[in-house]
Design an enzyme around this catalytic site. Structure first.
Site, PDB file in Angstrom:
ATOM      1  N   PHE A   1      -1.328   7.525   6.150  1.00  0.00           N
ATOM      2  CA  PHE A   1      -1.352   6.197   6.766  1.00  0.00           C
ATOM      3  C   PHE A   1      -1.310   5.134   5.673  1.00  0.00           C
ATOM      4  O   PHE A   1      -1.440   5.450   4.490  1.00  0.00           O
ATOM      5  CB  PHE A   1      -2.607   6.035   7.645  1.00  0.00           C
ATOM      6  CG  PHE A   1      -3.895   6.118   6.858  1.00  0.00           C
ATOM      7  CD1 PHE A   1      -4.442   7.359   6.532  1.00  0.00           C
ATOM      8  CD2 PHE A   1      -4.533   4.967   6.407  1.00  0.00           C
ATOM      9  CE1 PHE A   1      -5.609   7.440   5.787  1.00  0.00           C
ATOM     10  CE2 PHE A   1      -5.699   5.048   5.665  1.00  0.00           C
ATOM     11  CZ  PHE A   1      -6.241   6.283   5.352  1.00  0.00           C
TER      12      PHE A   1
ATOM     13  N   PHE B   1      -3.280   2.737   3.670  1.00  0.00           N
ATOM     14  CA  PHE B   1      -2.684   3.284   2.471  1.00  0.00           C
ATOM     15  C   PHE B   1      -3.547   4.410   1.956  1.00  0.00           C
ATOM     16  O   PHE B   1      -4.384   4.198   1.092  1.00  0.00           O
ATOM     17  CB  PHE B   1      -2.558   2.176   1.406  1.00  0.00           C
ATOM     18  CG  PHE B   1      -1.731   1.021   1.895  1.00  0.00           C
ATOM     19  CD1 PHE B   1      -0.336   1.124   1.906  1.00  0.00           C
ATOM     20  CD2 PHE B   1      -2.323  -0.135   2.377  1.00  0.00           C
ATOM     21  CE1 PHE B   1       0.432   0.066   2.373  1.00  0.00           C
ATOM     22  CE2 PHE B   1      -1.545  -1.199   2.844  1.00  0.00           C
ATOM     23  CZ  PHE B   1      -0.170  -1.109   2.849  1.00  0.00           C
TER      24      PHE B   1
END
Ligand SMILES: [Cu+2]
Length: 160
Positions: A78, A80
């Protein structure tokens, strides 16, 4: 009647032979590498509604677990980071990663291996690997995914 002579010059023959020899060499080389380095071509293992990755099914509970004599990992990539943030497994045992993304395009590359997966939202990528050498391997994103892309790293610990 006109006679057509089919003459292959010596240098032409040499180049044809060279070309065929190179094709043979590379076919053998690809076969050899697939057998010795493991086939790490990621394959599609189904689809999931990207908006439900975080809330439903195996990816809502990202984990690595031992199943019999192997490991199975469900990984969320995802912005980050990755979930689980850290994975541990034993050397010499096969691990199968299932990876997907709830938001945008990401990468899943395991350093010092030939695992390199493109993670597409809603698509489940599957790749298997056996870590022969114990150690710490970083997992990095190599698809630019936004401002925090450079910090998108997680860790895989291979225990002896
Ligand atoms: Cu990224």
């Amino acid at each position: 009647m006109e006679q057509h002579e089919h003459i292959i010059e010596r240098y032409e023959r040499a180049w044809i032979f060279f070309g065929l020899a190179m094709i043979t060499v590379f076919i053998i080389l690809i076969g050899y590498m697939m057998l010795t380095m493991g086939n790490t071509n990621p394959v599609g293992a189904g689809r999931i509604d990207a908006t439900k990755v975080r809330t439903e099914g195996d990816f809502a509970n990202p984990r690595i677990e031992q199943v019999g004599n192997e490991y199975v990992a469900y990984v969320q990539a995802f912005s980050f980071g990755y979930l689980p943030m850290e994975m541990k497994l034993k050397a010499g045992k096969k691990v199968t990663f299932y990876i997907t993304s709830p938001d945008v395009h990401h990468g899943f590359q395991v350093e010092n291996t030939n695992i390199n997966v493109q993670v597409i939202p809603g698509e489940i990528a599957k790749v298997s690997y056996t870590f022969a050498k114990p150690g710490e391997y970083r997992i990095i994103c190599n698809e630019y995914c936004g401002i925090g892309h450079a910090n998108m790293i997680s860790k895989l610990i291979v225990e002896p």
